[in-house]
Design a protein around this motif. Structure first.
Motif, PDB file in Angstrom:
ATOM      1  N   GLN A 235     -12.208  -2.281  12.113  1.00  0.00           N
ATOM      2  CA  GLN A 235     -12.773  -2.596  10.693  1.00  0.00           C
ATOM      3  C   GLN A 235     -13.700  -3.731  10.552  1.00  0.00           C
TER       4      GLN A 235
ATOM      5  N   ASN B 291       0.031  -7.965   0.529  1.00  0.00           N
ATOM      6  CA  ASN B 291      -0.307  -6.908   1.107  1.00  0.00           C
ATOM      7  C   ASN B 291       0.323  -7.039   2.639  1.00  0.00           C
ATOM      8  N   GLU B 292       0.558  -8.249   3.287  1.00  0.00           N
ATOM      9  CA  GLU B 292       1.448  -8.424   4.291  1.00  0.00           C
ATOM     10  C   GLU B 292       2.762  -7.889   4.029  1.00  0.00           C
TER      11      GLU B 292
ATOM     12  N   ASN C 121      -7.649  -2.810  13.015  1.00  0.00           N
ATOM     13  CA  ASN C 121      -8.172  -4.084  12.090  1.00  0.00           C
ATOM     14  C   ASN C 121      -9.509  -4.619  12.686  1.00  0.00           C
TER      15      ASN C 121
ATOM     16  N   TRP D 222      -6.853  -5.814  -1.796  1.00  0.00           N
ATOM     17  CA  TRP D 222      -7.834  -5.929  -0.648  1.00  0.00           C
ATOM     18  C   TRP D 222      -7.598  -6.204   0.838  1.00  0.00           C
ATOM     19  N   SER D 223      -8.168  -5.471   2.018  1.00  0.00           N
ATOM     20  CA  SER D 223      -7.797  -5.908   3.177  1.00  0.00           C
ATOM     21  C   SER D 223      -8.868  -6.949   3.404  1.00  0.00           C
ATOM     22  N   ASP D 224      -8.533  -7.958   4.564  1.00  0.00           N
ATOM     23  CA  ASP D 224      -9.097  -8.973   4.815  1.00  0.00           C
ATOM     24  C   ASP D 224     -10.505  -8.772   4.954  1.00  0.00           C
ATOM     25  N   GLU D 225     -10.972  -7.502   5.633  1.00  0.00           N
ATOM     26  CA  GLU D 225     -12.327  -7.092   5.828  1.00  0.00           C
ATOM     27  C   GLU D 225     -13.183  -7.124   4.571  1.00  0.00           C
TER      28      GLU D 225
ATOM     29  N   THR E 182     -12.469   2.881   0.550  1.00  0.00           N
ATOM     30  CA  THR E 182     -12.945   1.995   1.513  1.00  0.00           C
ATOM     31  C   THR E 182     -14.143   1.459   1.273  1.00  0.00           C
TER      32      THR E 182
ATOM     33  N   GLY F 143     -13.770  -2.197   5.032  1.00  0.00           N
ATOM     34  CA  GLY F 143     -12.701  -2.534   4.400  1.00  0.00           C
ATOM     35  C   GLY F 143     -11.855  -1.560   3.670  1.00  0.00           C
ATOM     36  N   SER F 144     -10.750  -1.731   3.337  1.00  0.00           N
ATOM     37  CA  SER F 144      -9.818  -0.838   2.504  1.00  0.00           C
ATOM     38  C   SER F 144      -9.432  -1.610   1.252  1.00  0.00           C
ATOM     39  N   TRP F 145      -9.301  -0.789   0.218  1.00  0.00           N
ATOM     40  CA  TRP F 145      -8.939  -1.318  -0.926  1.00  0.00           C
ATOM     41  C   TRP F 145      -7.644  -0.411  -1.655  1.00  0.00           C
TER      42      TRP F 145
END
Length: 1005
Positions: A412, A141-142, A409, A431-434, A515, A418-420
């Motif tokens: 969120q 993701n990063e 971020n 997945w996002s960290d959230e 999301t 969170g977003s996916w």
């Protein structure tokens, strides 16, 4: 040196020390000698490889396990890595590998080599270090985010990147490179052979020569080329390239960047063609233009530079540019790496750079510089024309963008949103960290697949989630669904998911993006609100509260069931003003109509009461109404919303309370008893009417504590105030005092109960005031009568003692003498007449015995009336009394006297003696004791007499209900002398009588 420092005796010891140090390094370390043989590996290396590299490898080494390249196919031994050379510039500083262990596990690593040299700089071997980079491989993701950012930055800088796999002739272009050449991003980039179509022939020839040289020698290149845009225009390009190598060091391709410098080239060419017009260009150009000589001194300084730096040209002419504008830490960098390199190598050196310039006022501006070299006739650099673009604001905007991303971020995280992204081909989830925080999952432990995600969904919701997802793909539309998550500890979380699928040009689904919003708190609130709504409905029904809404336009009202019940109308029947008004008391219609008119222009609620005759039974009911006007979006009145509360029971209670209050007031008047209350929080003091009458002040006159204190009799004010302050500290408030009203003195009794806060502050209180003037008069008369009775009793007691003394003296002196004389006479008769008369002798002997007994009785009576030992003092009298009591009763009796003489007058001695005598009599008659202790203690003011027995005791409260005259006599005798007596006893614990007699008693007459 190490041998001496560590006190090592041999070279072998020193070698063991070195091995020990290496063995404890956290990273995996392998030592290779000059002949590329592994001679040592530390513990971390053994764990990393799963084998001992210093031992011969099995035949299957390199096939089943070992060091494998990043492609996952080719293998090699550690000594075959392209890391060993005596010339460090020819080898990469580090390479990425993959270690596959015999147990089937693997780890990506970064391998680097450092040469081991002796004191003469001779190569002894190498130290190979392996660093675990598995965490870096788990950051897709990063990486995508960085790739996206890189594309944004390339777009801003007009720079495109590319790479060419020379072996397979595969070319990769960044999006910006497509834009620079004007090509469609959805088409494959041109291969190497087709590059001749996107460059002019001359430029392609230069590029081809540079590429061939790079492939043969590994040399990087930088070229100024002419590219052919898709619209036919010529683009000026700076092309930079650098070779790529595989793990063995073989050149496999080239990668680089292409910078669109068309505009800059156009400016440079114009400046070159119009050299004679340089001054005009310098002064009128909007960009910052500085002309430097080959040493870096300022030769020209345009107007834009003057505005940006606030220096005039005269102030800067001839000065070094870096000394004037650059911060100290950038001076050497800019001079050596940029300017000096540009002068010495004008073809290959960078012509652009960025730095901060400090203006005269200290403000720093960030400038992007593009340099153009001006040559003399011999081809040497004569001037450097630096064209600068002030990008301070742009840089600031970029920082704001980064800040906004960070804030997004954070938002969120705060919003639990969170977003996916789901790759529909591989079914892999990103997945996002959230979302990891929402699902409470460790990144390293999550199997990023759609099926793994469904396992976290509540079993009852899995089918609906999957159906919504499938339906979204079939209908090519977004979907929104709310479902539950089942956490490992059994908790339930509510999630709201929104998703949309992205398709390619052929209509094939590529990815689903969406999301996930944690709405657990909101869902729980909705459930709780539903419960509250039901409770409100039940509460309204229980409290007889009806809700209504009156439509102004139609004249019809909407009632709830409770409202129908209050008015006794059939449920769901049509309600208008006439229907409602028929039930209202005729006398209450005007007031109700007036209140409704007030509502028409009011912005707040209106309250009023009215009466009705309920339709179904005709019963009188009292209604408390409250209503507020409602307005539409245009500000026009369109409805009235209100409630009706059946307050008939409260009205009945109010009537009963009013009657009770009247009865209470009458009772207070008859009992001369007033009540009061104080509320410190709301600063309210209330007195009953009887309180005002007692103090003879007008009813309802405002009162304060000082006003009350002023009415108290002056001599009692201090005591009353002290008692009140003590009550505020938690003590009991029950006092009697006098007041002075209208020249009269009244006696009052005040009682109060105060409520204090946790910190001791008075909150409120409730009390009573009773006029006890008449009771005080009766009490004073009774006290006077008691005093007279006590004086009479004391006088009688004194008279009794005097009479006892007189009788005892007469009995002892007169009767005793007469009996003694009679005995003598009878003795003479015996001598004269009974010698020869036996019968007479016996008769005289019998008379003598009777006479002796009479004399002894006479003595006992005199002693009982007043013991003669009293004349010797109270101490002797008590010793005699105790001794006689022990002999007569057989009860052990102890007497404890003070060391100093007991100096009591005759009256006090008699009282102490009689009290002791009465106490011992009670012990003998009632206590069944086996031991009695009597003691007298002296202090400056009192003598204390204590009489303690170990008998059966008694209940002191019972004796007050019987005729305990002996104990009463003890107390009265103590009071006669101005002292007191206390009697302490309990069943089974004996009795203690304690008497205090003043050392100088005052005998009341």
């Amino acid at each position: 040196m190490p041998i001496k420092r560590f006190k090592l005796k041999t070279l072998e010891d020193e070698l063991n020390l070195v091995y020990g140090v290496i063995n404890n390094i956290a990273n995996a370390v392998v030592v290779v000698d000059f002949s590329l043989e592994v001679i040592f590996q530390n513990k971390a290396a053994t764990l990393l490889h799963g084998i001992d590299l210093t031992k011969p490898f099995p035949q299957e080494y390199g096939i089943q396990y070992g060091i494998i390249s990043t492609d996952g196919i080719s293998t090699c031994r550690i000594t075959n890595l392209p890391l060993f050379s005596t010339v460090s510039e020819e080898i990469p500083s580090s390479i990425e590998l993959h270690i596959k262990r015999p147990d089937g596990t693997g780890t990506p690593v970064s391998a680097s080599v450092r040469p081991l040299l002796d004191q003469n700089a001779n190569l002894l071997g190498w130290l190979v270090e392996f660093i675990d980079i598995s965490q870096q491989k788990h950051l897709p993701n990063e990486l995508r985010l960085l790739t996206s950012q890189l594309e944004d930055y390339q777009s801003l800088a007009n720079i495109g990147s590319w790479s060419w796999d020379a072996i397979n002739d595969n070319v990769h272009w960044s999006n910006q490179l497509y834009r620079i050449f004007g090509l469609n991003q959805n088409t494959p980039p041109p291969n190497y052979a087709n590059h001749s179509k996107i460059y002019t022939p001359e430029s392609y020839s230069q590029l081809n020569a540079a590429v061939q040289t790079a492939l043969n020698t590994g040399q990087a290149y930088e070229l100024d080329l002419d590219a052919i845009h898709s619209n036919g225009t010529i683009k000026k390009i700076i092309a930079r390239g650098q070779v790529k190598r595989d793990l063995t060091g073989k050149i496999t391709g080239i990668y680089g960047v292409a910078i669109d410098i068309t505009e800059r080239k156009r400016v440079d060419q114009q400046l070159q063609r119009q050299r004679d017009f340089l001054n005009a260009v310098l002064e009128n150009a909007g960009a910052l233009i500085v002309v430097l000589d080959k040493d870096g001194r300022i030769c020209r300084f345009n107007h834009a530079c003057e505005e940006a730096t606030q220096y005039s040209f005269k102030e800067v002419e001839g000065r070094f540019v870096w000394d004037l504008f650059l911060v100290p830490e950038e001076r050497e960098t800019v001079y050596l790496n940029a300017f000096k390199a540009l002068i010495n190598n004008p073809i290959s050196s960078r012509a652009t750079y960025r730095n901060f310039w400090t203006a005269k006022n200290g403000v720093q501006r960030l400038i992007d510089w593009s340099n153009t070299l001006l040559f003399d006739e011999s081809g040497k650099v004569e001037f450097v024309v630096s064209i600068g673009e002030d990008i301070t604001e742009t840089h600031h905007a970029q920082e704001l963008v980064h800040t906004s991303v960070r804030r997004l971020n954070e938002a969120q995280r705060i919003a639990q949103l969170g977003s996916w992204e789901l790759d529909l081909k591989s079914k892999r989830l990103f997945w996002s960290d959230e979302i990891f925080r929402i699902f409470e999952i460790d990144k390293s432990e999550f199997d990023a697949s759609y099926e793994a995600f469904l396992e976290y969904v509540h079993p009852d919701d899995q089918d609906s989630v999957h159906q919504a997802y499938t339906k979204s793909l079939e209908n090519r539309g977004p979907y929104e669904i709310t479902h539950r998550l089942l956490m490992p500890d059994g908790r339930i979380k509510w999630i709201n998911e929104c998703c949309e699928t992205i398709y390619d040009d052929q209509g094939n689904a590529l990815v689903s993006k969406g999301t996930a919003h944690d709405i657990t708190q909101r869902k729980l609130a909705e459930i709780q609100l539903s419960h509250y709504s039901e409770r409100l409905r039940l509460a309204c029904k229980a409290a007889a509260i009806g809700i209504c809404e009156w439509d102004i336009n139609t004249g019809l009202a909407k009632w709830d069931d409770q409202n129908y019940e209050i008015f006794g109308l059939p449920k769901q029947s049509s309600i208008d003003y006439q229907t409602w008004a028929k039930l209202v008391f005729r006398e209450d219609i005007p007031k109700t109509t007036s209140k409704l008119r007030q509502l028409m222009g009011a912005t707040h609620e209106i309250h009023w009461e009215f009466r009705i005759h309920r339709q179904n039974d005709g019963v009188l009911r009292y209604i408390q109404a409250a209503a507020i006007a409602g307005y539409n979006d245009n500000g026009e009145l369109d409805k009235i919303v209100g409630i009706n509360i059946d307050i008939t029971p409260f009205k009945q209670i109010e009537t009963a309370l009013r009657e009770k209050k009247a009865h209470l007031a009458q009772a207070q008047t008859q009992a001369l008893l007033g009540s009061w209350s104080i509320d410190i929080v709301n600063n309210i003091i209330e007195w009953s009417d009887e309180c005002y009458r007692i103090f003879e002040i007008p009813i309802d006159k405002p009162l304060a504590y000082q006003d009350f204190l002023a009415l108290i009799y002056p001599e009692d004010q201090a005591a009353v105030d002290k008692a009140w302050q003590a009550a505020k500290q938690g003590e009991r408030y029950d006092i009697q005092h006098r007041i002075l009203v209208n020249g009269k003195i009244k006696w009052l009794r005040e009682c109060a109960e105060l409520i204090l806060s946790d910190d001791g502050q008075l909150l409120r209180g409730l009390g009573t005031v009773q006029d006890i003037t008449e009771l005080k008069v009766v009490e004073q008369n009774l006290e006077y009568s008691r005093l007279q009775i006590r004086q009479l009793a004391a006088s009688c007691e004194k008279a009794k003692e005097d009479e006892r003394k007189r009788i005892a003296l007469e009995v002892h002196d007169e009767l005793g003498q007469m009996l003694s004389a009679l005995r003598m006479q009878i003795s003479l008769l015996r001598i004269k007449f009974a010698d020869n008369n036996k019968q007479l002798l016996e008769q005289i002997h019998s008379i003598m015995e009777l006479l002796d007994k009479t004399i002894q009785v006479t003595r006992d009576v005199a002693t009982a009336l007043r013991p003669p030992v009293l004349e010797m003092g109270i101490a002797s009298a008590l010793e005699w009394l105790v001794s006689d009591f022990s002999k007569q009763s057989g009860i052990e009796c102890e007497l404890h006297l003070p060391k100093t003489p007991v100096n009591l007058n005759e009256d006090s001695s008699i009282v102490v003696f009689r009290i002791t005598q009465e106490s011992l009599t009670n012990v003998l008659r009632h206590s069944a004791a086996s031991r009695v202790i009597i003691s007298i203690a002296a202090n400056p003011d009192y003598y204390v007499l204590k009489i303690h027995d170990n008998g059966k005791g008694f209940d002191p409260s019972v004796r007050t209900k019987t005729k305990s005259f002996g104990l009463i006599g003890i107390q009265e005798r103590a009071l006669m002398l101005g002292g007191d007596a206390t009697i302490d006893s309990a069943s089974g614990n004996g009795t203690l009588i304690q008497v205090r007699i003043p050392t100088n008693p005052i005998i009341e007459p």
